[in-house]
Design an enzyme around this catalytic site. Structure first.
Site, short mmCIF file in Angstrom:
data_model
loop_
_atom_site.label_atom_id
_atom_site.label_comp_id
_atom_site.label_asym_id
_atom_site.label_seq_id
_atom_site.Cartn_x
_atom_site.Cartn_y
_atom_site.Cartn_z
N ASP A 90 -13.50 6.23 19.67
CA ASP A 90 -13.71 5.09 18.76
C ASP A 90 -14.77 5.37 17.76
O ASP A 90 -14.87 6.45 17.44
CB ASP A 90 -13.92 3.92 19.58
CG ASP A 90 -13.39 2.68 19.13
OD1 ASP A 90 -12.29 2.25 19.27
OD2 ASP A 90 -14.14 1.88 18.12
N LYS A 130 6.46 -9.90 6.66
CA LYS A 130 6.47 -8.84 5.77
C LYS A 130 6.70 -9.22 4.38
O LYS A 130 6.81 -10.44 4.12
CB LYS A 130 7.47 -7.87 6.03
CG LYS A 130 7.57 -7.08 7.64
CD LYS A 130 6.02 -6.74 7.87
CE LYS A 130 5.84 -5.26 7.04
NZ LYS A 130 4.55 -4.74 7.43
N HIS A 160 -0.06 -6.88 2.18
CA HIS A 160 -0.39 -5.64 1.92
C HIS A 160 -0.96 -5.42 0.35
O HIS A 160 -0.51 -4.46 -0.13
CB HIS A 160 0.80 -4.67 2.39
CG HIS A 160 0.97 -4.84 3.72
ND1 HIS A 160 0.08 -4.53 4.88
CD2 HIS A 160 2.24 -5.42 4.19
CE1 HIS A 160 1.00 -4.96 5.80
NE2 HIS A 160 2.03 -5.40 5.76
N TYR A 165 -8.87 0.63 11.90
CA TYR A 165 -8.98 -0.41 10.91
C TYR A 165 -9.67 0.13 9.71
O TYR A 165 -11.11 0.09 9.83
CB TYR A 165 -9.29 -1.84 11.26
CG TYR A 165 -9.39 -2.70 10.02
CD1 TYR A 165 -7.99 -3.22 10.00
CD2 TYR A 165 -10.22 -3.10 9.22
CE1 TYR A 165 -7.83 -4.41 8.79
CE2 TYR A 165 -10.36 -3.98 8.29
CZ TYR A 165 -9.00 -4.84 7.82
OH TYR A 165 -8.94 -5.44 7.08
N THR A 216 -16.34 9.09 16.26
CA THR A 216 -16.12 9.64 14.86
C THR A 216 -17.09 9.63 13.85
O THR A 216 -17.21 9.61 12.75
CB THR A 216 -14.82 8.81 14.22
OG1 THR A 216 -15.22 7.28 14.25
CG2 THR A 216 -13.76 8.97 15.07
#
Length: 376
Positions: free
Chosen positions: A219, A77, A95, A243, A223
């Site tokens: 999937d 992390k 991130h 993702y 969408t």
């Protein structure tokens, strides 16, 4: 002769028990000429002695800032917030490449220190697929957390603190018990069902007893028309496993929730993707990441009509924990570390090995954007 030194740091995020390098993988690296320093860490699922027994050198907890700057530091992390310059090479999930909150501040630390970031999320193979990911266990654990939250909601309670499980079997049995023995009768929707994360969520739902026809698997094809989607309101649990790489229409908004009123079946949203602070978050009905100590956050809905006491729409909560796989820390770590091993073996040749060259190229690009954003 030492081929490559590597420093495994401790994890400072609360409840994080996973590790990037397990004793099994450390042993293989050492056999290939690596010298591995391991910070003592009572929170890690693997004991310090397990590393020492296979030839790692134990060093003090959180002592990596004092490590030689030519030794790469590997963790999972992100580092705790700080303004301290970073002179080392860091391998971790940072991130900060998708303009998450504070992204430029994080990268500016590398600019000031002269260090390098190899973000684990962006180590990819020749086909662009991540070489190592926790996706499967993130989906599996996320679906479990969603089911536990639903069980609590139906009791008129809020889900309490989550604790890591010894293994998948223990997790499945615990969830089934909380649901009264089985999840039969529940209806769930998983978006991103064909990916690693989505397949993990689907597997958990199967194992706790949700019937196959009640597991709605979406999937990209489903969408493609663009949200919001009424179908999300017609299930008990919605799990988001996509993702997110660019702006898309939201899957669910407060407007649709309010319009459904008492007719809404949806009780729990699990945002495994956790793009909470991403400006393109496809589930803009919450604004904070939840934690193991407080796993859910209620969705505040502004209804046009007023409801009589006892006749109001059902509650709705979101699970948005950004390190769900640590609910299965041993299995998740072994799977991830084993997948990462081939790339780690190329670390001594990182200036020419494709996976590392591409990762550094991306870092330089994002670093330039951060320098401009910070006015450095």
């Amino acid at each position: 002769m030492v081929k490559q030194s590597l420093w495994l740091r401790c994890e400072k995020k609360q409840f994080e028990r996973r590790t990037a390098i397990t004793p099994t993988v450390a042993k293989k690296l050492i056999s290939e000429g690596f010298a591995i320093s391991v910070e003592r860490d009572s929170q890690r699922i693997f004991k310090d002695e397990e590393y020492e027994a296979i030839g790692c050198t134990l060093v003090e907890h959180n002592s990596w800032p004092n490590a030689p700057t030519d030794v790469p530091i590997i963790g999972l992390k992100e580092l705790p917030e700080s303004d301290d310059p970073l002179p080392h090479t860091h391998i971790q999930f940072a991130h900060c490449y998708k303009q998450q909150a504070g992204w430029s501040k994080v990268l500016s630390r590398f600019h000031r220190g002269g260090g390098t970031l190899y973000d684990l999320e962006f180590l990819t193979d020749a086909q662009g697929r991540r070489v190592a990911a926790f996706g499967y266990h993130a989906g599996f654990a996320g679906a479990a957390a969603g089911a536990l939250a639903l069980a609590a909601e139906k009791r008129g309670q809020t889900l309490g603190q989550l604790e890591p499980y010894e293994n998948e079997t223990a997790m499945v049995e615990s969830v089934k018990q909380e649901l009264g023995g089985s999840a039969k009768g529940l209806k769930v929707l998983v978006i991103g069902a064909l990916g690693r994360c989505g397949s993990g969520a689907v597997d958990l739902f199967r194992k706790i007893g949700v019937e196959e026809d009640d597991i709605v698997k979406w999937d990209m094809a489903e969408t493609a028309k663009g949200g919001p989607f009424q179908e999300i309101l017609d299930v008990d649990i919605f799990v988001n496993c996509i993702y997110l790489s660019s702006k898309i229409e939201p899957f669910l908004t407060g407007k649709e929730i309010a319009a459904a009123g008492k007719n809404r079946r949806l009780r729990v949203v699990v945002d495994v993707s956790c793009d909470t602070t991403n400006p393109f978050n496809p589930i803009p009905v919450y604004s904070i990441n939840t934690t193991f100590s407080h796993p859910t956050v209620p969705v505040e809905v502004q209804y046009d009509a007023e409801f009589a006491p006892g006749d109001s729409p059902p509650s709705l909560s979101v699970v948005s924990i950004d390190h769900l796989p640590t609910l299965l820390p041993r299995e998740a770590s072994e799977q991830f570390s084993t997948s990462l091993l081939p790339s780690l073996l190329e670390l001594p040749e990182r200036k020419t090995a494709r996976v590392w060259v591409e990762a550094e190229k991306l870092f330089r690009q994002k670093l330039a954007e951060a320098v401009k954003a910070e006015g450095l």
